[in-house]
Design a protein around this motif. Structure first.
Motif, PDB file in Angstrom:
ATOM      1  N   GLU A  76       0.815  -1.197   0.000  1.00 24.00           N
ATOM      2  CA  GLU A  76       0.000   0.000   0.000  1.00 24.00           C
ATOM      3  C   GLU A  76       0.852   1.251   0.000  1.00 24.00           C
ATOM      4  O   GLU A  76       2.007   1.254   0.430  1.00 24.00           O
ATOM      5  CB  GLU A  76      -0.962   0.029   1.178  1.00 24.00           C
ATOM      6  N   ASP A 116      -9.245   8.236   0.339  1.00 23.63           N
ATOM      7  CA  ASP A 116     -10.219   7.156   0.246  1.00 23.63           C
ATOM      8  C   ASP A 116      -9.515   5.862  -0.171  1.00 23.63           C
ATOM      9  O   ASP A 116      -8.694   5.864  -1.100  1.00 23.63           O
ATOM     10  CB  ASP A 116     -11.288   7.489  -0.789  1.00 23.63           C
ATOM     11  N   PRO A 117      -9.822   4.742   0.489  1.00 25.27           N
ATOM     12  CA  PRO A 117      -9.121   3.495   0.180  1.00 25.27           C
ATOM     13  C   PRO A 117      -9.601   2.865  -1.125  1.00 25.27           C
ATOM     14  O   PRO A 117     -10.798   2.810  -1.399  1.00 25.27           O
ATOM     15  CB  PRO A 117      -9.451   2.593   1.378  1.00 25.27           C
ATOM     16  N   LEU A 135      -9.787  -5.950   4.180  1.00 26.19           N
ATOM     17  CA  LEU A 135     -10.275  -4.657   4.649  1.00 26.19           C
ATOM     18  C   LEU A 135     -10.168  -4.563   6.165  1.00 26.19           C
ATOM     19  O   LEU A 135      -9.740  -3.532   6.706  1.00 26.19           O
ATOM     20  CB  LEU A 135     -11.723  -4.444   4.204  1.00 26.19           C
ATOM     21  N   VAL A 150      -9.996  -0.822   7.241  1.00 29.10           N
ATOM     22  CA  VAL A 150     -10.836  -0.118   6.270  1.00 29.10           C
ATOM     23  C   VAL A 150     -12.277  -0.583   6.416  1.00 29.10           C
ATOM     24  O   VAL A 150     -12.551  -1.788   6.389  1.00 29.10           O
ATOM     25  CB  VAL A 150     -10.337  -0.384   4.836  1.00 29.10           C
ATOM     26  N   ALA A 172     -14.413   0.370   0.855  1.00 30.09           N
ATOM     27  CA  ALA A 172     -13.379   0.703  -0.122  1.00 30.09           C
ATOM     28  C   ALA A 172     -13.937   0.622  -1.526  1.00 30.09           C
ATOM     29  O   ALA A 172     -14.913  -0.092  -1.801  1.00 30.09           O
ATOM     30  CB  ALA A 172     -12.194  -0.253   0.010  1.00 30.09           C
TER      31      ALA A 172
END
Length: 282
Positions: free
Chosen positions: A24, A29-30, A87, A92, A95
């Motif tokens: 990553e 925003d993911p 996630l 998260v 996503a």
């Protein structure tokens, strides 16, 4: 088994190795990138480099690939559950999912199984079902498993496979990157994925997917032709189709700047992920 080597890394990227492994970089925003049958987390380098200035970009190794542990049996339900675990592991809630080919199928199954975890979808060079052209699943599996049955490793077949499905715009550097990503695939993981893929068919459930979707097709893609993308677009509740002329099955690598622009523009329509529920309209 030691994890396969990890080729070139986008600036500022972090690799996380565990039961589920990912790379990553960026903040915002993911966006989760789901690779295809012949990819791994490093197959998305142009996207991580090009989009991390605006988004938190997360590219996984699917179960049994790269540095991720396998799951058995490997099914689309198990893969969708693994996306949700990713996630969770990454902290998260919701996503955007960007899936290429087999990864696009993963995105569809995740959106059906856990819609509250999915914001927007980008479905590239993919299909709503296996065998739309009449391909026999037994013959398809046998053809793709034959090199492994002969004792070859994924690295041995990577270049031939990738050049056979790409369009003429795939450059040498992009091919090198994709070959390196393919070489990270574990043979057992590839075998499991080949066994799994022909079970894909979500045609009768597409209308249940509420997430806005961008469907990207390559005009020269013989693996998942434009007609497959039209079925996806027509069946989904809220979708638009972009056809890239002169592009084959690896649009994200063949025309990365164009692909990134399309993804950026589409995702920017829905800035700010809320805790649940779709918040965007096309």
């Amino acid at each position: 088994m030691p994890a396969p080597s990890v080729p070139g890394t986008a600036a500022g990227a972090t690799d996380v190795d565990g039961p589920l492994a990912w790379r990553e970089c960026g903040r915002g925003d993911p966006v989760v990138f789901l690779h295809g049958l012949g990819g791994s987390r490093t197959s998305w380098e142009p996207q991580l480099s090009g989009l991390s200035g605006e988004f938190r970009c997360i590219a996984w190794d699917m179960p049994g690939y790269g540095a991720s542990d396998p799951v058995a049996p490997l099914t689309f339900t198990a893969i969708a559950d693994a996306v949700v675990r990713l996630l969770d592991d990454a902290g998260v809630d919701r996503a955007h999912l960007v899936g290429e080919s087999f990864g696009g199928m993963h995105a569809l199954h995740t959106a059906l199984r856990r819609p509250e975890r999915v914001a927007r979808l980008v479905l590239a060079n993919t299909s709503p079902a296996f065998g739309l052209d009449g391909t026999d699943p037994v013959a398809w599996r046998a053809g793709r498993l034959a090199p492994l049955d002969a004792g070859l490793a994924p690295a041995d077949i990577a270049e031939d496979v990738l050049t056979s499905i790409a369009g003429p715009t795939l450059g040498d550097d992009a091919l090198t990157m994709r070959v390196a990503g393919f070489a990270r695939i574990q043979a057992a993981g590839l075998r499991a994925a080949v066994e799994c893929l022909p079970a894909h068919d979500v045609r009768d459930r597409l209308g249940a997917i509420a997430s806005p979707a961008l469907v990207v097709a390559g005009g020269l893609d013989a693996e998942t032709p434009v007609a497959y993308s039209r079925i996806l677009t027509d069946g989904l509740a809220n979708a638009e189709l972009i056809v890239l002329d002169g592009v084959g099955h690896l649009a994200a690598s063949e025309v990365p700047q164009t692909f990134n622009r399309l993804v950026r523009d589409f995702l920017n329509r829905g800035r700010g992920l809320g805790p649940s529920g779709p918040r965007w309209a096309i």
